[in-house]
Scaffold this motif. Sequence first.
Motif, PDB file in Angstrom:
ATOM      1  N   PHE A  47       0.968  -1.287  -0.002  1.00  0.00           N
ATOM      2  CA  PHE A  47       0.106  -0.047  -0.093  1.00  0.00           C
ATOM      3  C   PHE A  47       1.003   1.209   0.085  1.00  0.00           C
ATOM      4  O   PHE A  47       1.890   1.127   0.641  1.00  0.00           O
ATOM      5  N   PHE A  48       0.616   2.134  -0.846  1.00  0.00           N
ATOM      6  CA  PHE A  48       1.417   3.537  -0.937  1.00  0.00           C
ATOM      7  C   PHE A  48       1.405   4.136   0.339  1.00  0.00           C
ATOM      8  O   PHE A  48       0.695   3.911   1.101  1.00  0.00           O
ATOM      9  N   VAL A  49       2.638   4.895   0.765  1.00  0.00           N
ATOM     10  CA  VAL A  49       2.625   5.713   1.778  1.00  0.00           C
ATOM     11  C   VAL A  49       2.807   7.137   1.588  1.00  0.00           C
ATOM     12  O   VAL A  49       3.551   7.419   0.938  1.00  0.00           O
ATOM     13  N   ARG A  50       2.133   8.066   2.184  1.00  0.00           N
ATOM     14  CA  ARG A  50       2.077   9.448   2.247  1.00  0.00           C
ATOM     15  C   ARG A  50       2.216  10.044   3.421  1.00  0.00           C
ATOM     16  O   ARG A  50       1.186   9.815   4.473  1.00  0.00           O
ATOM     17  N   THR A  51       3.266  10.777   3.843  1.00  0.00           N
ATOM     18  CA  THR A  51       3.349  11.362   5.037  1.00  0.00           C
ATOM     19  C   THR A  51       3.761  12.890   4.902  1.00  0.00           C
ATOM     20  O   THR A  51       4.283  13.064   3.808  1.00  0.00           O
ATOM     21  N   HIS A  52       3.633  13.706   5.667  1.00  0.00           N
ATOM     22  CA  HIS A  52       3.990  14.962   5.690  1.00  0.00           C
ATOM     23  C   HIS A  52       5.239  15.406   6.599  1.00  0.00           C
ATOM     24  O   HIS A  52       5.871  16.444   6.436  1.00  0.00           O
ATOM     25  N   PHE A  53       5.309  14.683   7.775  1.00  0.00           N
ATOM     26  CA  PHE A  53       6.214  14.834   8.584  1.00  0.00           C
ATOM     27  C   PHE A  53       6.684  13.392   9.097  1.00  0.00           C
ATOM     28  O   PHE A  53       6.366  12.360   8.805  1.00  0.00           O
ATOM     29  N   PRO A  54       7.737  13.330  10.037  1.00  0.00           N
ATOM     30  CA  PRO A  54       8.097  11.984  10.564  1.00  0.00           C
ATOM     31  C   PRO A  54       6.923  11.434  11.173  1.00  0.00           C
ATOM     32  O   PRO A  54       6.256  11.951  11.925  1.00  0.00           O
ATOM     33  N   VAL A  55       7.187  10.260  10.988  1.00  0.00           N
ATOM     34  CA  VAL A  55       6.204   9.033  11.600  1.00  0.00           C
ATOM     35  C   VAL A  55       6.167   9.311  13.403  1.00  0.00           C
ATOM     36  O   VAL A  55       7.490   8.968  13.705  1.00  0.00           O
ATOM     37  N   PRO A  56       5.391   9.535  13.892  1.00  0.00           N
ATOM     38  CA  PRO A  56       5.151   9.801  15.443  1.00  0.00           C
ATOM     39  C   PRO A  56       5.442   8.387  16.040  1.00  0.00           C
ATOM     40  O   PRO A  56       4.551   7.371  15.567  1.00  0.00           O
ATOM     41  N   ASP A  57       5.926   8.223  17.078  1.00  0.00           N
ATOM     42  CA  ASP A  57       6.138   6.965  18.074  1.00  0.00           C
ATOM     43  C   ASP A  57       5.165   6.954  19.016  1.00  0.00           C
ATOM     44  O   ASP A  57       5.202   7.848  19.896  1.00  0.00           O
ATOM     45  N   ILE A  58       4.004   6.147  18.620  1.00  0.00           N
ATOM     46  CA  ILE A  58       2.942   6.258  19.713  1.00  0.00           C
ATOM     47  C   ILE A  58       2.723   4.772  20.073  1.00  0.00           C
ATOM     48  O   ILE A  58       2.524   3.759  19.113  1.00  0.00           O
ATOM     49  N   SER A  59       2.604   4.431  21.301  1.00  0.00           N
ATOM     50  CA  SER A  59       2.239   2.883  21.691  1.00  0.00           C
ATOM     51  C   SER A  59       0.644   2.974  21.964  1.00  0.00           C
ATOM     52  O   SER A  59       0.199   4.109  22.659  1.00  0.00           O
ATOM     53  N   SER A  60      -0.021   1.908  21.732  1.00  0.00           N
ATOM     54  CA  SER A  60      -1.367   1.768  21.998  1.00  0.00           C
ATOM     55  C   SER A  60      -1.754   2.180  23.551  1.00  0.00           C
ATOM     56  O   SER A  60      -2.751   2.491  24.046  1.00  0.00           O
ATOM     57  N   LYS A  61      -0.815   1.737  24.218  1.00  0.00           N
ATOM     58  CA  LYS A  61      -0.947   1.796  25.841  1.00  0.00           C
ATOM     59  C   LYS A  61      -1.131   3.267  26.391  1.00  0.00           C
ATOM     60  O   LYS A  61      -1.954   3.651  27.170  1.00  0.00           O
ATOM     61  N   ASP A  62      -0.213   4.031  25.539  1.00  0.00           N
ATOM     62  CA  ASP A  62      -0.225   5.806  25.961  1.00  0.00           C
ATOM     63  C   ASP A  62      -1.402   6.361  25.279  1.00  0.00           C
ATOM     64  O   ASP A  62      -1.589   7.573  25.572  1.00  0.00           O
TER      65      ASP A  62
END
Length: 375
Positions: A55-70
Amino acid sequence: MNKQYQGSETSTEIENVSKSTQGSFPGLIIREKEPANYEYPFPMLDDFITPDNQFFVRTHFPVPDISSKDWKLTITGEIENEFSINYHELKMLPSKTVVATLECAGNGRANMVPKMKGLLWEQGAVGNAKWTGVPLSVLLKKAGIKSDAVEVILEGADKGAITEEPKSPGEIHFARSLTLTKALQEEVLIAYQMNGKDLTPIHGYPVRAIVPGWYGMASVKWLIKIIVVNKPFDGYWQTLEYAYWSRPDGHPSLKPVSEVQVKAQIARPALSELIEKGTTYTITGAAWSGEKAIEKVEISINEGKSWEVVDLTSQPMPHSWVLWEYNWQVPIKQSKYKLMVKATDCAGNTQPSEHDADRRTYMINKIIKHEVEVQ
């Protein structure tokens, strides 16, 4: 072609995905290294559902580091009951699965002359997947929408400063809005799964919006906030970018890009592919049209002098592409041929022969001449 990505879903691993799928999938095409913007090689199309790793990837900024826990999602604004919901609580709500095609609003820029501003996507900034999540309408009804509400802003965790024109006023989040009517449609999801698996970080983990029928910029990834407002949103990504010129009263004004335009694309033969003369070649591709189902796809072998209807090989439905094929009796004359396809949806919308300049660098659905060589 059906092998799914099983790694830790970092951008580096997606770039190197061909190592685990040698002989079947060559890997995504890098249009920009950082932020990550990767294109699907459209000639590889052979399945109704696009696997996660393709699947194609479109981002405008760095990928944020998020956990499902937080992670938590806050619903605020013109509502009766402001609240936040965490990942576990969201997954406890009744879920829905929809099949939806997402297309970048700039898909096809590389086909335009003169060269356009922005990422030069060819054909592959588009994909079709199964998305699972909670309808946005469920959360909005829980919040209690006030009578003066008109739009719903979706805000992602991704943020940064735009240093090229048009520059941003410092650091901003990626955010887009939906009309209240669209936001309340049952197919609009707050999604946590793609093709039956948890979202990967690059596709919005832990939670993203899915807005079937609208261009991909509306399906905000890494979703952290929903804001109900009583006037149209005029943020950066709603007015300066992802906007086009509208002339309802003769005076041009910018209007947000929204619904996907009707479009058909050829997957095989690939551009400039060599085809053996006197054979039968099965031309394949896909077609889609936002809120409407595709009614027919037509092909021309003689640069638009005549058109033939092709066979649809999957079920036409709103919000999703349909696959098609056409058995071409290849001429015995050695020459270059320009193949053309066009789609028409059930509302009678069809592809134009030229790009409307008022659309700026977006909503590119003009009929393309796809050149191949018979030898």
